[in-house]
Motif scaffolding. Structure first.
Motif, short mmCIF file in Angstrom:
data_model
loop_
_atom_site.label_atom_id
_atom_site.label_comp_id
_atom_site.label_asym_id
_atom_site.label_seq_id
_atom_site.Cartn_x
_atom_site.Cartn_y
_atom_site.Cartn_z
N ILE A 87 72.71 38.36 51.43
CA ILE A 87 73.54 39.44 51.30
C ILE A 87 74.77 39.17 52.55
N THR A 88 74.07 38.74 53.73
CA THR A 88 74.99 38.58 54.59
C THR A 88 75.85 37.45 54.68
N ASP A 89 75.13 36.45 53.92
CA ASP A 89 76.23 34.98 53.60
C ASP A 89 76.90 35.15 52.31
N LEU A 90 76.90 35.92 51.26
CA LEU A 90 77.48 35.92 50.17
C LEU A 90 79.00 36.47 50.31
N SER A 91 79.73 35.65 49.47
CA SER A 91 81.14 36.12 49.52
C SER A 91 81.34 37.02 48.37
N LEU A 92 82.31 37.86 48.59
CA LEU A 92 82.62 38.59 47.49
C LEU A 92 83.01 38.11 46.17
N ALA A 93 83.56 36.75 46.46
CA ALA A 93 83.95 36.09 45.03
C ALA A 93 82.86 35.79 44.49
N GLU A 94 81.72 35.25 45.23
CA GLU A 94 80.57 34.85 44.40
C GLU A 94 79.53 35.90 43.90
N TRP A 95 79.87 37.00 44.60
CA TRP A 95 78.85 38.46 43.96
C TRP A 95 79.72 38.86 42.86
N GLN A 96 81.11 38.60 42.74
CA GLN A 96 81.75 39.26 41.46
C GLN A 96 81.57 38.09 40.35
N ARG A 97 81.57 36.88 40.70
CA ARG A 97 81.33 35.75 39.62
C ARG A 97 80.01 35.95 38.83
N ILE A 98 78.91 36.24 39.56
CA ILE A 98 77.78 36.56 39.03
C ILE A 98 77.66 37.74 38.10
N THR A 99 78.23 38.83 38.81
CA THR A 99 77.86 40.16 38.40
C THR A 99 78.83 40.15 37.22
#
Length: 246
Positions: A87-99
Motif C-alpha cells: 500500500i505504501t508503494d502503490l501509486s493511485l494510477a496502479e490502484w485505479q488500473r486494477i480496480t
C-alpha cells in the motif's frame, strides 16, 4: 443448458477455457469479449461466435454490444487484471488500473447482461478470487476489487431474482493462467526455473492440496453454476482454492 453465452476475457485463461467448454457442450452461440484483438482472433471454435474487441471498462463498448447480446441466457463476467505492491508503494494510477478493470468492468458487464436477461431470465457467474476472501500483503488493489465483486454479486442476485436471473461467483486461488505474468515475483521465477516449475513452487508453498487449478477445471465449475443443476443457487460463492483460505 445455456445456449447463448457472453464471456469476457475470452482470449486466454479461464475465459478461453469457458468458451472451449461450451463449444464442446452444446452452445449455439458465443459472444466473446477481450481487449486483445490478436488473442480473440485466434479463438477457433466449432460454433457461431461474435467477437467484440474492447475494454470492459468502456461504457460505449456495452452500448455498441447491445444488439449482439440479444438472446443470451448466460454470462461469464471474467475479464480481470492482476498486480502487486505494498500500500505504501502503490501509486493511485496502479490502484485505479486494477480496480477499474476488476470492479468497474465487472459492473458494466453485469449490468449489460442483466438488462438483456430481464424479460427472459438467465444465469451469470463472475470470476472473483480467493484473494478477495483471505488478506495477503502486497495485493491490496486486487484483493479489494475481488472482495467488492463478491458483494456486488450478492446484490445482483437479490435484484435479479424477481426476473429469474441467478448470479453467483467463483473464487479460485492459484490458476495456471497468463494473469500471473503481470506479477513481478512470478515473472522472475519463470526466468530462473521455467513456467511449470514456478507454478509448482508457488502451489507447494500456498495450497494445502499442493497444486494450482487448470483453467479447464474452473470452466467446468462455472458451467455447473450456470446450469439447471444449480437452479436454486444464487448469491453464492464457490471457493475452489485447494484449501488456500483455510
Amino acid at each position: 443448458m445455456a445456449r447463448h453465452i457472453l464471456i469476457t476475457g475470452a482470449g486466454s485463461g479461464i475465459g478461453l477455457a469457458c468458451a472451449q467448454h461450451y463449444a464442446a457442450h452444446g452452445a449455439e452461440r458465443l459472444v466473446l469479449v477481450d481487449r486483445d484483438d490478436a488473442a480473440l482472433a485466434r479463438v477457433d471454435l466449432p460454433v457461431a461466435v461474435d467477437r467484440i474487441v474492447g475494454d470492459v471498462r468502456d461504457e460505449a463498448l456495452w452500448d455498441r454490444a447491445a444488439p449482439l447480446l440479444a438472446g443470451i441466457d448466460a454470462a461469464v463476467v471474467n475479464a480481470g487484471v492482476a498486480g502487486a505492491g505494498a500500500i505504501t508503494d502503490l501509486s493511485l494510477a496502479e490502484w485505479q488500473r486494477i480496480t477499474s478493470v476488476n470492479l468497474d468492468g465487472a459492473f458494466l458487464t453485469l449490468r449489460a447482461a442483466m438488462r438483456t436477461m430481464k424479460d427472459t431470465g438467465g444465469a451469470i457467474v463472475a470470476t472473483s478470487s480467493a484473494a478477495g476472501i483471505k488478506p495477503e500483503a502486497g495485493v491490496s488493489a486486487y484483493g479489494a476489487s475481488k472482495a467488492a465483486l463478491l458483494h456486488l454479486v450478492k446484490v445482483a442476485a437479490k435484484e435479479g431474482a424477481p426476473d429469474r436471473i441467478r448470479v453467483n461467483a467463483v473464487a479460485p486461488a492459484g490458476v495456471e493462467t497468463p494473469v500471473w505474468d503481470a506479477v513481478p515475483m512470478f515473472a522472475d521465477r519463470v526466468a530462473e526455473i521455467g513456467r511449470d516449475a514456478a507454478f509448482a513452487e508457488l502451489a507447494a508453498m500456498a495450497t494445502p492440496l499442493g497444486r494450482y487449478a487448470k483453467p479447464e477445471e474452473i470452466a467446468a465449475q462455472i458451467a455447473f453454476l450456470l446450469s439447471d443443476a444449480a437452479a436454486l443457487i444464487t448469491g453464492a460463492t464457490l471457493v475452489c482454492d485447494g484449501g488456500y483460505t483455510l
